[in-house]
Design a protein around this motif. Structure first.
Motif, short mmCIF file in Angstrom:
data_model
loop_
_atom_site.label_atom_id
_atom_site.label_comp_id
_atom_site.label_asym_id
_atom_site.label_seq_id
_atom_site.Cartn_x
_atom_site.Cartn_y
_atom_site.Cartn_z
N VAL A 53 7.81 51.52 -4.29
CA VAL A 53 6.15 51.20 -4.66
C VAL A 53 6.48 50.36 -6.11
N ALA A 54 5.81 49.34 -6.19
CA ALA A 54 5.56 48.38 -7.48
C ALA A 54 5.21 49.33 -8.81
N ARG A 55 5.74 49.19 -9.79
CA ARG A 55 5.34 49.79 -11.12
C ARG A 55 4.35 48.87 -11.88
N ALA A 56 3.35 49.16 -12.59
CA ALA A 56 2.40 48.36 -13.45
C ALA A 56 2.93 48.02 -14.54
N GLU A 57 4.22 48.04 -14.91
CA GLU A 57 4.78 47.73 -16.08
C GLU A 57 6.11 47.34 -15.93
N GLY A 58 6.79 46.96 -17.07
CA GLY A 58 8.09 46.64 -17.27
C GLY A 58 8.45 45.33 -16.34
N ALA A 59 9.77 45.54 -15.75
CA ALA A 59 10.54 44.41 -15.05
C ALA A 59 9.72 44.10 -13.83
N ASP A 60 8.84 45.23 -13.01
CA ASP A 60 8.05 44.85 -11.84
C ASP A 60 6.54 44.09 -12.37
N LEU A 61 6.23 44.63 -13.24
CA LEU A 61 5.02 43.58 -13.66
C LEU A 61 5.52 42.13 -13.93
N ASP A 62 6.46 42.01 -14.79
CA ASP A 62 6.98 40.73 -15.28
C ASP A 62 7.32 39.70 -13.99
N LEU A 63 7.99 40.48 -12.82
CA LEU A 63 8.42 39.89 -11.57
C LEU A 63 7.00 39.38 -10.66
N VAL A 64 6.20 40.37 -10.52
CA VAL A 64 4.79 39.97 -9.94
C VAL A 64 4.04 39.12 -10.58
N HIS A 65 3.94 39.22 -11.79
CA HIS A 65 3.13 38.17 -12.45
C HIS A 65 3.88 36.80 -12.60
N GLY A 66 5.11 36.64 -12.62
CA GLY A 66 6.07 35.43 -12.74
C GLY A 66 5.77 34.77 -11.26
N TRP A 67 5.99 35.57 -10.28
CA TRP A 67 5.66 35.00 -8.83
C TRP A 67 4.58 34.36 -8.55
N MET A 68 3.60 35.05 -8.99
CA MET A 68 1.83 34.76 -8.70
C MET A 68 1.53 33.49 -9.48
N GLN A 69 2.47 33.10 -10.45
CA GLN A 69 2.19 31.82 -11.09
C GLN A 69 2.73 30.59 -10.02
N SER A 70 3.64 30.87 -9.34
CA SER A 70 4.29 29.87 -8.33
C SER A 70 3.28 28.86 -7.73
N PRO A 71 3.41 27.81 -7.48
CA PRO A 71 2.21 26.98 -6.83
C PRO A 71 2.39 27.54 -5.25
N HIS A 72 3.46 27.95 -4.86
CA HIS A 72 3.55 28.05 -3.48
C HIS A 72 2.93 29.44 -3.06
N ILE A 73 2.77 30.41 -3.92
CA ILE A 73 1.99 31.53 -3.72
C ILE A 73 0.53 31.45 -4.07
N ASP A 74 0.35 30.57 -5.32
CA ASP A 74 -1.01 30.67 -5.84
C ASP A 74 -2.01 29.74 -4.93
N ALA A 75 -1.29 28.79 -4.05
CA ALA A 75 -2.12 28.12 -3.00
C ALA A 75 -2.85 28.85 -2.15
N PHE A 76 -2.47 30.14 -1.82
CA PHE A 76 -2.94 31.00 -0.73
C PHE A 76 -3.52 32.35 -1.35
N TRP A 77 -2.91 32.65 -2.62
CA TRP A 77 -3.27 34.12 -3.31
C TRP A 77 -4.57 33.97 -4.10
N HIS A 78 -4.30 32.79 -4.82
CA HIS A 78 -5.36 32.34 -5.74
C HIS A 78 -5.66 33.61 -7.03
N GLN A 79 -4.26 33.89 -7.39
CA GLN A 79 -4.22 34.91 -8.21
C GLN A 79 -3.20 34.92 -9.53
N ALA A 80 -3.29 33.59 -10.00
CA ALA A 80 -2.34 33.25 -10.94
C ALA A 80 -2.81 33.67 -12.43
N TRP A 81 -3.00 35.02 -12.49
CA TRP A 81 -3.67 35.70 -13.57
C TRP A 81 -2.65 35.85 -14.65
#
Length: 195
Positions: free
Chosen positions: A28-56
């Motif tokens: 289970v992913a945690r909402a803080e620390g390294a997990d949050l950093d990882l998910v947030h960073g990945w979601m900024q990637s163009p190949h993910i944002d193209a379909f997720w649209h969640q580069a928040w």
């Protein structure tokens, strides 16, 4: 009538963590620390944002993951391959999702959203292997679940190919406000495909 009979899926437990075996592992992913950093960073990637649209912003991703953890509709999951983070997954109960009502879902149907974090790890067959492991792992985690579903964007050809290679079968299209999706279903057995 009890209150549970009024709300669809009210008596169904939240989505489970998929039961994966090596080389895969899920937690289970945690909402803080390294997990949050990882998910947030990945979601900024163009190949993910193209379909997720969640580069928040990071704060919005904190709220998103924390909200999922506080509810029983979506379970945020990180999947590792050989101990190295590979993907962010959201496992959801279809009866509590916007997909409900778009096909004849069953109370225990589970759905998956998948994002492979690093673009350099896409296009190598890892997606299809992961999708097959996830489908099998979710069916193992919930014996009452007979179908694992997904709704990738119809324009995401690599994703559609990976789902089919992983044993998901096309079952029509679903129109949402933000996309037209291909309904993909991985049944436990042939008789579990919707008619």
């Amino acid at each position: 009538m009890t209150p549970a009979q009024h709300a669809p899926g009210a008596a169904v437990p939240g989505p489970p963590l998929p039961l994966l075996s090596g080389p895969w592992s899920a937690r289970v992913a945690r909402a803080e620390g390294a997990d949050l950093d990882l998910v947030h960073g990945w979601m900024q990637s163009p190949h993910i944002d193209a379909f997720w649209h969640q580069a928040w912003p990071r704060e919005r991703w904190y709220e998103e993951i924390a909200g999922h953890l506080a509810g029983d509709a979506i379970l945020p999951v990180l999947v590792d391959l050989d101990g190295r983070p590979l993907a962010y997954i959201e496992v959801y109960r279809v009866v509590r999702d916007r997909l409900a009502g778009h096909y004849p879902e069953l109370p225990h149907d589970l759905g998956v959203h998948i994002a492979i974090g690093e673009v350099g790890r896409t296009g190598q067959g890892l997606g299809r292997a992961l999708l097959r492991a996830l489908a099998e792992g979710l069916l193992a985690a919930d014996p009452e679940c007979t179908r694992v579903v997904a709704e990738p964007d119809v324009t995401n050809a690599p994703s559609l190919k990976a789902f089919e290679a992983a044993g998901f079968r096309p079952a029509g299209k679903v129109t949402f406000p933000d996309k037209t999706a291909a309904l993909m279903i991985h049944p436990r057995a042939e008789e579990d495909m919707p008619r």
